[in-house]
Design a protein around this motif. Sequence first.
Motif, PDB file in Angstrom:
ATOM      1  N   ARG A 174      -1.993  16.393 -17.625  1.00  0.00           N
ATOM      2  CA  ARG A 174      -2.615  15.385 -16.773  1.00  0.00           C
ATOM      3  C   ARG A 174      -3.478  14.459 -17.616  1.00  0.00           C
TER       4      ARG A 174
ATOM      5  N   THR B  79     -18.135   8.045 -17.747  1.00  0.00           N
ATOM      6  CA  THR B  79     -17.683   8.698 -16.522  1.00  0.00           C
ATOM      7  C   THR B  79     -16.227   9.116 -16.696  1.00  0.00           C
TER       8      THR B  79
ATOM      9  N   ARG C   8     -12.687  10.483 -14.967  1.00  0.00           N
ATOM     10  CA  ARG C   8     -11.962  10.490 -13.697  1.00  0.00           C
ATOM     11  C   ARG C   8     -10.546  11.026 -13.927  1.00  0.00           C
ATOM     12  N   PRO C   9     -10.188  12.102 -13.228  1.00  0.00           N
ATOM     13  CA  PRO C   9     -11.019  12.952 -12.367  1.00  0.00           C
ATOM     14  C   PRO C   9     -11.923  13.854 -13.201  1.00  0.00           C
ATOM     15  N   ASP C  10     -12.949  14.401 -12.562  1.00  0.00           N
ATOM     16  CA  ASP C  10     -13.847  15.302 -13.282  1.00  0.00           C
ATOM     17  C   ASP C  10     -13.595  16.765 -12.935  1.00  0.00           C
ATOM     18  N   SER C  11     -12.599  17.025 -12.076  1.00  0.00           N
ATOM     19  CA  SER C  11     -12.161  18.385 -11.799  1.00  0.00           C
ATOM     20  C   SER C  11     -10.748  18.325 -11.234  1.00  0.00           C
ATOM     21  N   PHE C  12      -9.918  19.301 -11.596  1.00  0.00           N
ATOM     22  CA  PHE C  12      -8.542  19.322 -11.113  1.00  0.00           C
ATOM     23  C   PHE C  12      -7.909  20.664 -11.460  1.00  0.00           C
TER      24      PHE C  12
ATOM     25  N   ARG D 288     -16.981  17.900 -18.080  1.00  0.00           N
ATOM     26  CA  ARG D 288     -18.405  17.601 -18.137  1.00  0.00           C
ATOM     27  C   ARG D 288     -18.720  16.908 -19.456  1.00  0.00           C
TER      28      ARG D 288
ATOM     29  N   VAL E  79      -6.774  12.123 -18.089  1.00  0.00           N
ATOM     30  CA  VAL E  79      -8.166  11.954 -17.660  1.00  0.00           C
ATOM     31  C   VAL E  79      -8.677  10.666 -18.279  1.00  0.00           C
ATOM     32  N   SER E  80      -9.176   9.764 -17.443  1.00  0.00           N
ATOM     33  CA  SER E  80      -9.656   8.465 -17.917  1.00  0.00           C
ATOM     34  C   SER E  80     -11.148   8.528 -18.203  1.00  0.00           C
TER      35      SER E  80
ATOM     36  N   ASP F  70      -8.045  25.965 -13.284  1.00  0.00           N
ATOM     37  CA  ASP F  70      -8.926  24.933 -12.750  1.00  0.00           C
ATOM     38  C   ASP F  70      -9.781  24.402 -13.883  1.00  0.00           C
TER      39      ASP F  70
ATOM     40  N   GLN G 260      -8.027   7.316 -22.571  1.00  0.00           N
ATOM     41  CA  GLN G 260      -7.259   8.356 -21.899  1.00  0.00           C
ATOM     42  C   GLN G 260      -7.250   9.632 -22.737  1.00  0.00           C
TER      43      GLN G 260
END
Length: 297
Positions: free
Chosen positions: A110, A96, A98-102, A69, A112-113, A65, A53
């Motif tokens: 937030r 990978t 998740r999420p890759d955009s927010f 990447r 990101v995993s 935003d 995380q």
Amino acid sequence: MRTRVARIVLPVMLTLASAAPASGQPSEPSDFALTVSPTRVIVPADQIERPRQFTVTNHGRAPIDILVRKASFTAGRDGELRFRPDAPHSAVEWVTARPDSFRLEGGAARQVSLHIALPATAEPGEHQVAMIFSVPPRPGGAGVGVRRSVGAPVYVTVPGQAVESVDVTGLRAPGFAVNGPLALTATVRNAGTVRREFVGDGRLQAQVAGETVPFPDFTLLRGADREISTRWADPPLFCVCRVTVAAAGPDGVTREATATIVILPVRLIGSGVALVLVLLLGWLLLRRRMRSRPYPC
């Protein structure tokens, strides 16, 4: 541990060495202040399947935003990062986000995993990838748009036999000096399959004239060469000094490089010689004067 970028600074901030914990939150919110924690992720071989995380926090006032990447990287001999698609030992295809955009509102955070999936043909040893959290330029802005980013390296260890092998391949030092401080530069190569951390009590050190001169903290990637410099601040006044820089391996074998420095205080010697000449000249003049005096009858 956090990496902080305020306003427009570098396109990507990415660290390879252990960093000190952040002292606190920004005292006053700015238009752009993004942090990512942790600043790097280490994935042991027995924990590949456990998601990691990242906490992404917008300390600024305005919503931003964020695009997530990934990039392959290596390190140059000076320790600076090189982002290259053909970088060796890359894990870029295995991870990978998740999420890759927010969108992140001002003052919000937030998670990101990061998920890792190893291919069956993955080579044992350590592989790396940079996760980059970018804020694209705002559309319609005047002037040149600047992408502001924060990066975090991820080190993934593929199960298998790990090899730790570090060699000190060179040592540069002044052959002759009149005083200090003196620059010492070591070249270190990692021939193993995992990175090597030269930090804290495990820092690279030079032994010279009974002193221990530490080098700065640094991380040496798998397969990388690094030139690292330090300064010997207070060498002795006169010395024919042997400098040794050594790196010990887990097998007990120590690899080292040596150099010799001759320290000669030319100015002091010159001053001493001048003083001797002045005294000698004075004595000669006095002797001549004494001889020139008439003897009393």
